[in-house]
Design an enzyme around this catalytic site. Structure first.
Site, PDB file in Angstrom:
ATOM      1  N   LYS A 111       0.834  -1.209   0.000  1.00 49.84           N
ATOM      2  CA  LYS A 111       0.000   0.000   0.000  1.00 49.84           C
ATOM      3  C   LYS A 111       0.869   1.258   0.000  1.00 49.84           C
ATOM      4  O   LYS A 111       0.565   2.236  -0.669  1.00 49.84           O
ATOM      5  CB  LYS A 111      -0.919   0.015   1.227  1.00 49.84           C
ATOM      6  CG  LYS A 111      -1.978  -1.070   1.222  1.00 49.84           C
ATOM      7  CD  LYS A 111      -3.363  -0.502   0.981  1.00 49.84           C
ATOM      8  CE  LYS A 111      -4.417  -1.575   0.818  1.00 49.84           C
ATOM      9  NZ  LYS A 111      -4.676  -2.323   2.061  1.00 49.84           N
ATOM     10  N   LYS A 194      -5.543 -11.283 -10.788  1.00 50.40           N
ATOM     11  CA  LYS A 194      -6.861 -11.664 -10.304  1.00 50.40           C
ATOM     12  C   LYS A 194      -7.926 -10.600 -10.532  1.00 50.40           C
ATOM     13  O   LYS A 194      -7.602  -9.418 -10.689  1.00 50.40           O
ATOM     14  CB  LYS A 194      -6.795 -12.058  -8.830  1.00 50.40           C
ATOM     15  CG  LYS A 194      -6.380 -10.983  -7.868  1.00 50.40           C
ATOM     16  CD  LYS A 194      -6.446 -11.550  -6.448  1.00 50.40           C
ATOM     17  CE  LYS A 194      -6.532 -10.428  -5.442  1.00 50.40           C
ATOM     18  NZ  LYS A 194      -6.778 -10.895  -4.091  1.00 50.40           N
ATOM     19  N   LYS A 197      -8.178  -6.533  -9.465  1.00 55.57           N
ATOM     20  CA  LYS A 197      -6.888  -5.828  -9.403  1.00 55.57           C
ATOM     21  C   LYS A 197      -6.971  -4.493 -10.131  1.00 55.57           C
ATOM     22  O   LYS A 197      -6.408  -3.499  -9.713  1.00 55.57           O
ATOM     23  CB  LYS A 197      -5.772  -6.686 -10.029  1.00 55.57           C
ATOM     24  CG  LYS A 197      -5.043  -7.531  -9.011  1.00 55.57           C
ATOM     25  CD  LYS A 197      -3.802  -6.815  -8.449  1.00 55.57           C
ATOM     26  CE  LYS A 197      -3.083  -7.649  -7.411  1.00 55.57           C
ATOM     27  NZ  LYS A 197      -3.209  -7.234  -6.049  1.00 55.57           N
TER      28      LYS A 197
HETATM   29  P1  AMP Z   1     -11.249  -6.876  -1.283  1.00 55.75           P
HETATM   30  O1  AMP Z   1     -12.167  -5.933  -0.609  1.00 55.75           O
HETATM   31  O2  AMP Z   1     -10.910  -6.530  -2.688  1.00 55.75           O
HETATM   32  O3  AMP Z   1     -10.033  -7.193  -0.451  1.00 55.75           O
HETATM   33  O4  AMP Z   1     -12.029  -8.249  -1.426  1.00 55.75           O
HETATM   34  C1  AMP Z   1     -12.673  -8.810  -0.327  1.00 55.75           C
HETATM   35  C2  AMP Z   1     -12.483 -10.300  -0.304  1.00 55.75           C
HETATM   36  O5  AMP Z   1     -12.960 -10.876  -1.531  1.00 55.75           O
HETATM   37  C3  AMP Z   1     -11.019 -10.748  -0.224  1.00 55.75           C
HETATM   38  O6  AMP Z   1     -10.575 -10.811   1.097  1.00 55.75           O
HETATM   39  C4  AMP Z   1     -11.062 -12.115  -0.871  1.00 55.75           C
HETATM   40  O7  AMP Z   1     -11.508 -13.080   0.060  1.00 55.75           O
HETATM   41  C5  AMP Z   1     -12.131 -11.976  -1.923  1.00 55.75           C
HETATM   42  N1  AMP Z   1     -11.590 -11.703  -3.272  1.00 55.75           N
HETATM   43  C6  AMP Z   1     -11.422 -10.499  -3.873  1.00 55.75           C
HETATM   44  N2  AMP Z   1     -10.957 -10.654  -5.138  1.00 55.75           N
HETATM   45  C7  AMP Z   1     -10.814 -11.987  -5.333  1.00 55.75           C
HETATM   46  C8  AMP Z   1     -10.392 -12.811  -6.449  1.00 55.75           C
HETATM   47  N3  AMP Z   1     -10.051 -12.281  -7.614  1.00 55.75           N
HETATM   48  N4  AMP Z   1     -10.362 -14.150  -6.267  1.00 55.75           N
HETATM   49  C9  AMP Z   1     -10.737 -14.708  -5.086  1.00 55.75           C
HETATM   50  N5  AMP Z   1     -11.159 -14.010  -4.033  1.00 55.75           N
HETATM   51  C10 AMP Z   1     -11.201 -12.669  -4.141  1.00 55.75           C
END
Ligand code: AMP
Length: 330
Positions: A111, A194, A197
């Protein structure tokens, strides 16, 4: 029965990565456990969102949680900032979190690289707030992805140090919930990394049929399969997505076509778009219904945040006692 806590930051609409990587697992866990699922709005403040935007995004996540099958009768669904006890525990745990270890956290380093002009203390102490979220309900299990393992290890360390110092057993040492094969990484549509992103590499639960088709038809592939050449990242990703939403026979059919070099990516994408729409349509319709039902959402949130607050204040009461606060007003 385990006590389980997990949250999602309110960054906008949920994409398939959030769904398959988190929410779908929450839906399974709520059946047999004491679950707390929350919208992590305190956490999202590290990037300084506008007030109106934050409000809208929190509501979006709650609605999309419900549309995905989270059941307020089975799990406690709440907004993090409704439970101020979390911030008190965060302050108290900060006394057991050391600057060096916080600076060495992988997520902090990433970050800090991404937002060099806003390396605030909230960013540095993000794992402490996460520990407070977990320990406030005395969670025993936390569903985390690989990238969160380090945070959970830190949570255990803070809990141990607190327990040792005050000679108490208030906090359990929460372990990662092991999903086995269920823990998957959902790829994006741009052939790299993923989903989530970047802004435009994802399919969202709110996307309509036309949007889904447009996005999938544009997904990155290659010039076609060649003998003895490994499958490109983009094509691999399309197969991964297909495995999530299509019938096993459909995936098998296109895999065979790929390996006998007759595949037409256009046909595969059309099929994937169709199956994706079938999968998303019922969720999208529930989102629309819920969006027009403000009173129901407010009721759910009052009930959920109320329950979470009860559990949190029980923990804080114990914590205040062992610390030796006067509690003059309590
Ligand atoms: P984030 O707020 O982007 O961190 O996403 C919340 C949660 O969603 C993460 O802690 C992961 O468990 C899940 N997550 C987000 N993006 C992915 C992805 N591309 N593949 C699998 N799990 C994901």
């Amino acid at each position: 029965m385990e006590t389980i806590v997990s949250g999602i930051r309110p960054t906008g609409h949920l994409h398939l990565g959030n769904y398959f990587g988190a929410v779908r697992n929450f839906v399974k866990l709520q059946e047999n456990n004491n679950c707390y699922f929350f919208v992590a709005d305190y956490h999202s403040l590290t990037t300084h969102p506008e007030a109106e935007d934050l409000k809208e995004k929190v509501k979006t996540v709650i609605i999309e949680f419900l549309a995905s099958g989270l059941d307020p009768e089975k799990a406690t669904l709440y907004i993090q900032s409704d439970v101020e006890e979390v911030t008190e525990l965060y302050l108290l745990l900060n006394m057991f979190a050391y600057k060096g270890e916080l600076e060495r956290t992988a997520s902090f380093k990433e970050k800090a690289r991404k937002q060099p002009n806003n390396v605030n203390a909230g960013l540095l102490t993000y794992p402490v707030l996460m520990a407070a979220d977990i320990l406030i309900h005395k969670a025993t299990k936390v569903p985390v992805g690989k990238d969160q393992e380090q945070h959970l290890e830190m949570t255990r360390n803070f809990a141990k140090r607190f327990n040792n110092f005050y000679n108490t057993k208030i906090f359990p040492e929460p372990q990662a919930y092991n999903f086995g094969h269920d823990l998957i990484k959902v790829p994006g549509l741009d052939g790299t990394g993923k989903m989530g992103k970047s802004d435009n590499n994802g399919i969202y639960l709110i996307d309509d049929a036309k949007t889904i088709k447009k996005k999938i038809m544009r997904a990155v592939t290659d010039a076609g399969p060649e003998k003895d050449k490994p499958m490109s990242e983009g094509v691999k990703n399309l197969f991964t997505l297909m495995e999530l939403v299509s019938e096993a026979d459909t995936v098998k059919y296109f895999r065979e076509q790929y390996y006998n070099l007759t595949i037409r990516y256009g046909d595969m994408k059309k099929q994937l778009a169709e199956d994706m729409e079938k999968f998303i349509a019922p969720i999208r319709e529930r989102i629309k219904e819920l969006e027009s039902n403000k009173d129901y959402i407010n009721k759910i949130l009052k009930q959920g945040s109320g329950k979470a607050k009860e559990s949190a204040s029980r923990t804080i009461k114990e914590v205040r006692e062992v610390i030796g606060f006067y509690n003059t007003l309590k």
